[in-house]
Design a protein around this motif. Structure first.
Motif, PDB file in Angstrom:
ATOM      1  N   ALA A 285       0.782  -1.246   0.000  1.00 27.95           N
ATOM      2  CA  ALA A 285       0.000   0.000   0.000  1.00 27.95           C
ATOM      3  C   ALA A 285       0.810   1.292   0.000  1.00 27.95           C
ATOM      4  CB  ALA A 285      -0.991  -0.003   1.176  1.00 27.95           C
ATOM      5  N   PRO A 286       1.709   1.459  -0.951  1.00 30.56           N
ATOM      6  CA  PRO A 286       2.446   2.723  -1.009  1.00 30.56           C
ATOM      7  C   PRO A 286       1.560   3.838  -1.557  1.00 30.56           C
ATOM      8  CG  PRO A 286       3.020   1.361  -2.885  1.00 30.56           C
ATOM      9  CD  PRO A 286       2.086   0.539  -2.038  1.00 30.56           C
TER      10      PRO A 286
ATOM     11  N   HIS B   9      -3.738  -1.709  -1.244  1.00 31.95           N
ATOM     12  CA  HIS B   9      -4.582  -0.525  -1.072  1.00 31.95           C
ATOM     13  C   HIS B   9      -3.751   0.739  -1.314  1.00 31.95           C
ATOM     14  CE1 HIS B   9      -8.154   1.484   0.413  1.00 31.95           C
ATOM     15  NE2 HIS B   9      -7.452   2.145   1.312  1.00 31.95           N
TER      16      HIS B   9
ATOM     17  N   TYR C 196      -8.693   9.729   4.973  1.00 34.02           N
ATOM     18  CA  TYR C 196      -8.230   8.356   5.170  1.00 34.02           C
ATOM     19  C   TYR C 196      -9.243   7.514   5.963  1.00 34.02           C
ATOM     20  CZ  TYR C 196      -4.356   5.010   6.129  1.00 34.02           C
ATOM     21  OH  TYR C 196      -3.533   3.922   6.204  1.00 34.02           O
TER      22      TYR C 196
ATOM     23  N   VAL D 132       0.614  -2.884   8.539  1.00 40.02           N
ATOM     24  CA  VAL D 132       0.930  -1.449   8.452  1.00 40.02           C
ATOM     25  C   VAL D 132       1.755  -1.066   9.685  1.00 40.02           C
ATOM     26  CG1 VAL D 132      -0.066   0.866   8.223  1.00 40.02           C
ATOM     27  CG2 VAL D 132      -1.322  -1.092   7.305  1.00 40.02           C
TER      28      VAL D 132
ATOM     29  N   GLN E  79       0.517   3.772  12.905  1.00 40.91           N
ATOM     30  CA  GLN E  79      -0.915   3.874  12.576  1.00 40.91           C
ATOM     31  C   GLN E  79      -1.814   3.075  13.518  1.00 40.91           C
ATOM     32  OE1 GLN E  79      -2.137   3.896   8.455  1.00 40.91           O
ATOM     33  NE2 GLN E  79      -0.097   4.504   7.777  1.00 40.91           N
TER      34      GLN E  79
ATOM     35  N   PHE F 115      -6.111   2.421  13.431  1.00 45.43           N
ATOM     36  CA  PHE F 115      -6.785   1.128  13.315  1.00 45.43           C
ATOM     37  C   PHE F 115      -7.663   0.811  14.527  1.00 45.43           C
ATOM     38  CE2 PHE F 115      -3.504   0.604  10.017  1.00 45.43           C
ATOM     39  CZ  PHE F 115      -4.367   0.363   8.952  1.00 45.43           C
TER      40      PHE F 115
HETATM   41  N1  ARG Z   1      -1.033   4.123   2.108  1.00 45.25           N
HETATM   42  C1  ARG Z   1      -0.872   4.012   3.522  1.00 45.25           C
HETATM   43  C2  ARG Z   1       0.532   4.474   3.933  1.00 45.25           C
HETATM   44  O1  ARG Z   1       1.459   4.408   3.152  1.00 45.25           O
HETATM   45  C3  ARG Z   1      -1.071   2.603   4.029  1.00 45.25           C
HETATM   46  C4  ARG Z   1      -2.435   2.014   3.793  1.00 45.25           C
HETATM   47  C5  ARG Z   1      -2.705   0.829   4.638  1.00 45.25           C
HETATM   48  N2  ARG Z   1      -4.002   0.255   4.463  1.00 45.25           N
HETATM   49  C6  ARG Z   1      -5.128   0.770   4.892  1.00 45.25           C
HETATM   50  N3  ARG Z   1      -6.251   0.135   4.618  1.00 45.25           N
HETATM   51  N4  ARG Z   1      -5.158   1.861   5.617  1.00 45.25           N
HETATM   52  O2  ARG Z   1       0.702   4.884   5.065  1.00 45.25           O
END
Ligand code: ARG
Length: 581
Positions: A124-125, A161, A322, A346, A350, A354
């Motif tokens: 998920a970048p 994602h 987000y 992740v 974060q 979550f």
């Molecule tokens: N794009 C986000 C990042 O680089 C991570 C996403 C993880 N997945 C999610 N469903 N929030 O920090």
């Protein structure tokens, strides 16, 4: 069934025959012996039970040990310390297990009793931002968990994602229109997007600082970026087209990285995929009373661990962030894909997001087991966050390329006689394998130091050591020069080194499911390292090709089982093996 499971059954049967009243919820636990001198496995059942029955644990252990039927499984159990019962597996049980392993592609690993449908969210970048070494942990851990979950019989859906809808696009759009360099975009699109993003981001920061310091009254760059973002979200055709190009070139760049890593995804449903669902989702949450207005924004007020701040699903300016996309995402996974579990691989920063997300999903009535698989950071050799000399975070692709180059140098030195193509293949397996293994052999929550020397070493707990161990098992069979090896049983296990190797081989089926209990790929790494060591000790102590008859067949079978277990185990980590090195 694994040895601990078989032993558990026998101990439970013995307890039944003794007729003691068992306390509620009591279950016999059998674990690997803490000290190999006392045996292979141990149980503390007598100690736990003695406490409940208020009797002497050692006496109860003696009574229980004598009652256990060990036929065909282990030697007469012994009692040690305050009341541990120890088991040493019988040579015939080890021999029979060896046959079973060789006949089973799963190497004795049982399919889970209740298969689940698990979505794994990893990698998920973010588009137009650097995919840095921090993302490497998510990508490698997530892929390993996916492979293992599939191996034990779960249905796994991997979903990347991608962050393709964030506020960074306001900056990219603004920068694009102002000073995009077409040639640079064609030559290295990701770098050009990153340049635009960084330049505008820096300007906007300077502006804001100046405003805070009272040096200026307005922030024209920031405002222009916001305006571009609003236009994009409202569907402006020009901005949509630029956005689409950004996403396309970024995905193409990512494909190169995933290709190098041997990693693929079932889906790439990025944040933008959920855009159309957001207004109705927010309306639903508001109508149901779960979300309410607070200082102009619409928020869910989480309970429990996430309660320290509101979970904002519509900002004051009417935009969604987000939190909102993640609610739409989890809804899609649980309702459309009918998943029973979602694992979010992740980083630890974060965690709070979550906690809030899971609480909101639960109170919204979404059924599912949601788990945050967190991890720590990767540090540079000096123990600080890993950065390049110019102070930027290191790109993942550069790391992978350097790993291959360094591995190639080692292969050149060790094996100059191999063909160029084979050398390149080995360098790829070793270089990429080393990066993955360095990651997977750590406890995921600890910060670890990134060290080329350590990960590419051919001795110690490294990928090259394990890959080399595999190569050694193969070279034995090459020496047979095409003669089909006789691997058929019955086997005769007599030497201590054979016993230890056979026992270690049997433990694969215990370790693999344990990885998923607390998402700990390092258990598998530690296991494979132990296995390789057991193999080398065996190989030093026990001649294989010079032996004869049953002994030779047994030893060849041990080599073959080691070979398959190393290959399968490394494969579960996404690490390749080669036939030569
Ligand atoms: N794009 C986000 C990042 O680089 C991570 C996403 C993880 N997945 C999610 N469903 N929030 O920090």
């Amino acid at each position: 069934m694994t040895f601990p499971q078989l032993l558990q059954e026998r101990v439970a049967a013995a307890l039944g025959s003794l007729g003691h009243a068992l306390p509620e919820g009591f279950a016999v636990a059998v674990d690997p012996a803490a000290d190999a001198r006392f045996g292979d496995y141990q149980t503390n059942a007598a100690m736990v039970l003695a406490k409940a029955l208020k009797t002497n644990p050692r006496a109860l252990a003696g009574e229980l040990a004598a009652a256990i039927d060990v036929t065909g499984l282990c030697a007469a159990p012994t009692v040690a310390g305050p009341g541990f019962i120890n088991f040493a597996m019988a040579p015939e049980a080890l021999a029979a297990r060896l046959g079973l392993l060789l006949g089973d592609p799963q190497l004795g690993t049982a399919a889970v009793a209740e298969p689940r449908t698990i979505v794994i969210d990893f990698s998920a970048p973010n588009v137009a931002k650097q995919m840095h070494v921090g993302h490497i942990r998510s990508t490698i851990i997530g892929d390993c968990l996916a492979r293992i979950a599939r191996f034990v019989g779960h249905t796994v859906i991997t979903d990347n994602h991608i962050g393709d809808w964030g506020t960074q696009f306001g900056m990219v759009l603004y920068g694009w229109k102002r000073d995009l360099r077409e040639e640079a975009l064609l030559a290295d699109p990701i770098r050009e997007l990153l340049r635009l993003y960084k330049a505008v981001n820096a300007e906007s920061k300077v502006e804001e600082e100046a405003m805070k310091a009272g040096e200026r009254a307005d922030t024209p760059v920031r405002d222009a970026c916001r305006a571009e973002l609003v236009k994009l979200q409202a569907g402006d055709p020009e901005n949509r087209a630029i956005w689409q190009r950004c996403v396309d070139v970024s995905l193409a760049g990512l494909a190169t990285v995933y290709d190098k890593l041997d990693i693929s995804f079932d889906h790439y449903l990025g944040e933008s995929f959920y855009n159309d669902r957001l207004p109705s989702l927010v309306a639903e949450l508001e109508a149901s009373g779960l979300a309410r207005e607070s200082e102009g924004a619409l928020c869910i007020f989480p309970e429990g661990d996430g309660a320290a701040a509101p979970f904002m699903i519509r900002k004051r300016d009417g935009g969604y962030g987000y939190a909102t996309t993640d609610l739409a995402t989890v809804e899609h996974r649980l309702r459309v894909w009918q998943a029973s579990d979602v694992w979010y691989v992740v980083g630890a920063p974060q965690a709070f997001h979550f906690q809030q997300l899971f609480d909101a999903a639960r109170r919204w009535g979404l059924p599912g087991r949601l788990q945050h698989v967190a991890f720590g950071s990767i540090l540079g050799a000096d123990g600080t966050m890993m950065k390049t000399r110019s102070g930027e975070s290191v790109g993942l692709l550069e790391v992978l390329e350097e790993a291959e180059e360094r591995a190639l140098a080692v292969v050149q030195e060790k094996n100059a006689e191999l063909g160029e193509e084979e050398k390149a293949e080995i360098a790829r397996a070793v270089g990429i394998g080393a990066v993955k293994y360095l990651e997977l052999s750590q406890h995921r929550l600890t910060d670890y130091k990134f060290s080329w020397e350590k990960m590419l070493a051919f001795q110690g707990n490294t990928a090259p050591y394990l890959q080399y161990s595999y190569v050694r098992t193969r070279s034995i069979f090459r020496k047979l020069e095409g003669a089909v090896p006789d691997l058929a049983g019955p086997y005769l296990i007599s030497e201590e080194a054979e016993r230890w190797l056979a026992l270690t081989l049997a433990r694969f089926a215990e370790v693999v499911p344990a990885v998923l209990e607390d998402f700990r790929p390092n258990l598998l790494a530690t296991y494979l390292f132990t296995l390789a060591q057991a193999f080398h000790s065996f190989f030093e102590a026990c001649p294989v090709l010079r032996a004869e008859g049953e002994v030779r067949r047994t030893r060849l079978a041990l080599c073959e089982a080691t070979s398959r277990t190393l290959k399968t185990g490394l494969g579960l980590m996404g690490i390749r093996t080669t036939e030569r090195m």
